[in-house]
Motif scaffolding. Structure first.
Motif, PDB file in Angstrom:
ATOM      1  N   GLY A 156       9.108  -1.489   8.138  1.00 31.96           N
ATOM      2  CA  GLY A 156       9.471  -0.182   8.641  1.00 31.96           C
ATOM      3  C   GLY A 156       9.566   0.903   7.588  1.00 31.96           C
ATOM      4  O   GLY A 156       9.762   2.077   7.917  1.00 31.96           O
ATOM      5  N   GLN A 157       9.409   0.518   6.306  1.00 28.06           N
ATOM      6  CA  GLN A 157       9.491   1.480   5.217  1.00 28.06           C
ATOM      7  C   GLN A 157       8.094   1.915   4.772  1.00 28.06           C
ATOM      8  O   GLN A 157       7.097   1.253   5.049  1.00 28.06           O
ATOM      9  CB  GLN A 157      10.257   0.887   4.037  1.00 28.06           C
ATOM     10  N   THR A 158       8.021   3.006   4.039  1.00 24.89           N
ATOM     11  CA  THR A 158       6.761   3.600   3.611  1.00 24.89           C
ATOM     12  C   THR A 158       6.334   3.067   2.250  1.00 24.89           C
ATOM     13  O   THR A 158       7.169   2.833   1.381  1.00 24.89           O
ATOM     14  CB  THR A 158       6.902   5.140   3.532  1.00 24.89           C
ATOM     15  N   SER A 159       5.028   2.884   2.070  1.00 28.80           N
ATOM     16  CA  SER A 159       4.477   2.502   0.773  1.00 28.80           C
ATOM     17  C   SER A 159       4.214   3.762  -0.054  1.00 28.80           C
ATOM     18  O   SER A 159       3.751   4.774   0.475  1.00 28.80           O
ATOM     19  CB  SER A 159       3.169   1.732   0.953  1.00 28.80           C
ATOM     20  N   TYR A 160       4.497   3.650  -1.360  1.00 31.16           N
ATOM     21  CA  TYR A 160       4.336   4.808  -2.243  1.00 31.16           C
ATOM     22  C   TYR A 160       3.569   4.435  -3.507  1.00 31.16           C
ATOM     23  O   TYR A 160       3.568   3.278  -3.943  1.00 31.16           O
ATOM     24  CB  TYR A 160       5.703   5.356  -2.667  1.00 31.16           C
ATOM     25  N   VAL A 161       2.958   5.449  -4.099  1.00 31.67           N
ATOM     26  CA  VAL A 161       2.373   5.343  -5.423  1.00 31.67           C
ATOM     27  C   VAL A 161       2.823   6.571  -6.208  1.00 31.67           C
ATOM     28  O   VAL A 161       3.011   7.653  -5.623  1.00 31.67           O
ATOM     29  CB  VAL A 161       0.831   5.244  -5.354  1.00 31.67           C
ATOM     30  N   MET A 162       3.034   6.396  -7.501  1.00 28.18           N
ATOM     31  CA  MET A 162       3.487   7.512  -8.329  1.00 28.18           C
ATOM     32  C   MET A 162       2.445   7.809  -9.410  1.00 28.18           C
ATOM     33  O   MET A 162       1.962   6.890 -10.078  1.00 28.18           O
ATOM     34  CB  MET A 162       4.823   7.190  -8.992  1.00 28.18           C
ATOM     35  N   VAL A 163       2.098   9.071  -9.556  1.00 25.68           N
ATOM     36  CA  VAL A 163       1.142   9.502 -10.573  1.00 25.68           C
ATOM     37  C   VAL A 163       1.762  10.635 -11.380  1.00 25.68           C
ATOM     38  O   VAL A 163       2.149  11.669 -10.814  1.00 25.68           O
ATOM     39  CB  VAL A 163      -0.185   9.987  -9.948  1.00 25.68           C
ATOM     40  N   ASN A 164       1.883  10.410 -12.687  1.00 27.07           N
ATOM     41  CA  ASN A 164       2.429  11.428 -13.592  1.00 27.07           C
ATOM     42  C   ASN A 164       3.765  11.979 -13.104  1.00 27.07           C
ATOM     43  O   ASN A 164       4.029  13.183 -13.149  1.00 27.07           O
ATOM     44  CB  ASN A 164       1.413  12.557 -13.798  1.00 27.07           C
ATOM     45  N   GLY A 165       4.597  11.055 -12.593  1.00 23.56           N
ATOM     46  CA  GLY A 165       5.946  11.413 -12.182  1.00 23.56           C
ATOM     47  C   GLY A 165       6.078  11.961 -10.783  1.00 23.56           C
ATOM     48  O   GLY A 165       7.194  12.203 -10.319  1.00 23.56           O
ATOM     49  N   ARG A 166       4.963  12.145 -10.083  1.00 23.51           N
ATOM     50  CA  ARG A 166       5.010  12.641  -8.711  1.00 23.51           C
ATOM     51  C   ARG A 166       4.766  11.487  -7.740  1.00 23.51           C
ATOM     52  O   ARG A 166       3.830  10.702  -7.938  1.00 23.51           O
ATOM     53  CB  ARG A 166       3.976  13.747  -8.494  1.00 23.51           C
ATOM     54  N   ILE A 167       5.576  11.399  -6.699  1.00 24.46           N
ATOM     55  CA  ILE A 167       5.524  10.274  -5.764  1.00 24.46           C
ATOM     56  C   ILE A 167       4.770  10.690  -4.505  1.00 24.46           C
ATOM     57  O   ILE A 167       5.041  11.741  -3.926  1.00 24.46           O
ATOM     58  CB  ILE A 167       6.946   9.802  -5.418  1.00 24.46           C
ATOM     59  N   TYR A 168       3.823   9.818  -4.100  1.00 27.14           N
ATOM     60  CA  TYR A 168       2.959  10.113  -2.954  1.00 27.14           C
ATOM     61  C   TYR A 168       3.015   8.985  -1.922  1.00 27.14           C
ATOM     62  O   TYR A 168       3.141   7.812  -2.267  1.00 27.14           O
ATOM     63  CB  TYR A 168       1.493  10.217  -3.387  1.00 27.14           C
ATOM     64  N   SER A 169       2.851   9.350  -0.665  1.00 23.15           N
ATOM     65  CA  SER A 169       2.456   8.409   0.389  1.00 23.15           C
ATOM     66  C   SER A 169       1.095   8.882   0.899  1.00 23.15           C
ATOM     67  O   SER A 169       0.666   9.994   0.580  1.00 23.15           O
ATOM     68  CB  SER A 169       3.485   8.385   1.521  1.00 23.15           C
ATOM     69  N   ASP A 170       0.411   8.042   1.685  1.00 22.40           N
ATOM     70  CA  ASP A 170      -0.915   8.400   2.206  1.00 22.40           C
ATOM     71  C   ASP A 170      -1.798   8.915   1.066  1.00 22.40           C
ATOM     72  O   ASP A 170      -2.389   9.987   1.130  1.00 22.40           O
ATOM     73  CB  ASP A 170      -0.787   9.464   3.294  1.00 22.40           C
ATOM     74  N   ALA A 171      -1.881   8.114  -0.009  1.00 22.32           N
ATOM     75  CA  ALA A 171      -2.583   8.577  -1.199  1.00 22.32           C
ATOM     76  C   ALA A 171      -3.107   7.404  -2.020  1.00 22.32           C
ATOM     77  O   ALA A 171      -2.675   6.255  -1.864  1.00 22.32           O
ATOM     78  CB  ALA A 171      -1.655   9.436  -2.060  1.00 22.32           C
ATOM     79  N   CYS A 172      -4.020   7.730  -2.908  1.00 28.16           N
ATOM     80  CA  CYS A 172      -4.527   6.791  -3.900  1.00 28.16           C
ATOM     81  C   CYS A 172      -4.210   7.350  -5.279  1.00 28.16           C
ATOM     82  O   CYS A 172      -4.623   8.463  -5.614  1.00 28.16           O
ATOM     83  CB  CYS A 172      -6.044   6.607  -3.747  1.00 28.16           C
ATOM     84  N   GLY A 173      -3.468   6.592  -6.054  1.00 31.77           N
ATOM     85  CA  GLY A 173      -3.231   6.951  -7.437  1.00 31.77           C
ATOM     86  C   GLY A 173      -4.231   6.217  -8.315  1.00 31.77           C
ATOM     87  O   GLY A 173      -4.423   5.015  -8.167  1.00 31.77           O
ATOM     88  N   PHE A 174      -4.893   6.934  -9.221  1.00 32.80           N
ATOM     89  CA  PHE A 174      -5.930   6.316 -10.039  1.00 32.80           C
ATOM     90  C   PHE A 174      -5.765   6.704 -11.505  1.00 32.80           C
ATOM     91  O   PHE A 174      -5.115   7.708 -11.835  1.00 32.80           O
ATOM     92  CB  PHE A 174      -7.327   6.727  -9.560  1.00 32.80           C
TER      93      PHE A 174
END
Length: 364
Positions: A156-174
């Motif tokens: 029930g929780q959201t998956s996240y990725v962080m790029v250069n200190g900014r946190i995203y959902s619905d995203a690809c960090g590369f």
């Protein structure tokens, strides 16, 4: 390549950060895997201790040189001989190409050479669209892709990725990484193969929106699977660790894991199957021998590997755990060189999104 790996299992995230980053000085880039719910704290820590240093981070289950844990913090600090540029594709479910200039800019900055550059990524969803988007820029520069779908968020929780200190959902960090002091190569390992007794079939009806395989050869997919394996329909989903589906292209096989039964005998999968794809029921091979062949191939290419980044599918993770083999597998990678692995909900390699596969990048 100058790479320092730090780890901590301390449940206090600030203490874990201090421990994992002990001895890390002047990094050019930081790759981080952490327990769920810690990204905001990590972002603030990095801003204070390593201002301006690029970073890519996500949460989930991580592999070290010996074992696996979803409560471990793993830090990979790259040195001055790594030329890097990190970014994010936002809105994967809508329009990821709107940020493709970030990847183009990263490639222009890094200036990839031959066998010395790789793109690593974590994506939260919409893998097929993600790969197509990334390869708009990567393919023309000849840069290979290795990545994984973020996995392990509490139900029930959201998956996240962080790029250069900014946190995203619905995203690809590369991140695009160029090794200024050696080569980088990528590998993909498949422990399944088309069953010797099961025929090939053509996908005749699919629903791409929910990755549903409706029919094979004009018949309900579950009926065909049952005939090929001798299993009842109620046994199909639980058989995925031994006999997933595979899209066969020449001598290549791309695995698609079924996870649910749909209406009227359809199979819902983690990888899209397109109409007119050639589909076979796969069977599990001698994974121990296959693993050893992979390890020997990497050792032959890299007598002195400085770092290995791997993504191992959650279904392989479960299979190896059930077989009391997981730690032996992890140690095999760790004997080649310093290793940090991730348990993904799917794997990205080159121009393909796959399931039940191990992909890795190895740095000289």
């Amino acid at each position: 390549m100058q790479v320092k790996v730090g780890r901590s299992k301390n449940q206090n995230i600030m203490a874990a950060l201090d421990e994992a980053f002990g001895g890390v000085n002047n990094p050019s880039f930081l790759l981080i895997q952490a327990p769920y719910g810690t990204l905001e704290t990590i972002a603030q820590y990095l801003a204070n201790r390593f201002p301006g240093v690029q970073n890519l981070c996500t949460s989930g289950t991580t592999y070290n040189n010996e074992s696996a844990s979803d409560q471990e913090l793993d830090v990979v600090a790259f040195g001055s001989d790594a030329k890097v540029a990190a970014g994010a594709l936002e809105g994967l479910s809508l329009a990821p190409l709107k940020n493709i200039d970030q990847l183009d800019g990263a490639l222009n900055f890094v200036q990839p050479g031959k066998d010395d550059t790789v793109c690593l990524e974590y994506c939260t969803n919409d893998e097929e669209v993600t790969i197509t988007s990334l390869n708009v820029a990567l393919e023309k520069r000849g840069v290979p892709l290795v990545g994984g779908t973020v996995f392990g968020a509490p139900e029930g929780q959201t998956s996240y990725v962080m790029v250069n200190g900014r946190i995203y959902s619905d995203a690809c960090g590369f991140v695009v990484i160029k090794n200024l002091s050696g080569k980088i190569r990528t590998y993909s390992e498949n422990i399944y193969r088309p069953s010797a007794t099961a025929p090939s079939h053509i996908a005749t009806k699919v629903n791409l929106a929910n990755k549903e395989l409706i029919s094979l050869d004009g018949r309900p997919a579950a009926d065909v699977y049952s005939e090929d394996t001798g299993l009842s329909k109620s046994e199909i989903i639980d058989n995925v660790l031994k006999q997933p589906l595979g899209r066969v292209v020449g001598d290549k096989c791309y695995i698609s894991s079924m996870h649910d039964m749909g209406a009227n005998g359809s199979l819902i999968n983690y990888k899209r199957i397109n109409e007119n794809d050639t589909i076979s029921v796969l069977e599990l091979g001698d994974f121990r021998s296959i693993n050893q062949e992979t390890f020997q191939r990497i050792k032959g290419d890299f007598p002195k590997a400085s770092f290995i980044f791997s993504v191992n599918c959650i279904y392989r993770h479960l299979l190896f755990t059930n077989e009391n083999y997981l730690n032996e597998f992890i140690r095999g990678l760790g004997q080649i060189g310093p290793h940090v692995g991730y348990v993904g909900g799917g794997e990205q390699y080159g121009k393909q999104h796959v399931n039940q596969t191990m992909v890795c990048a190895v740095f000289e």
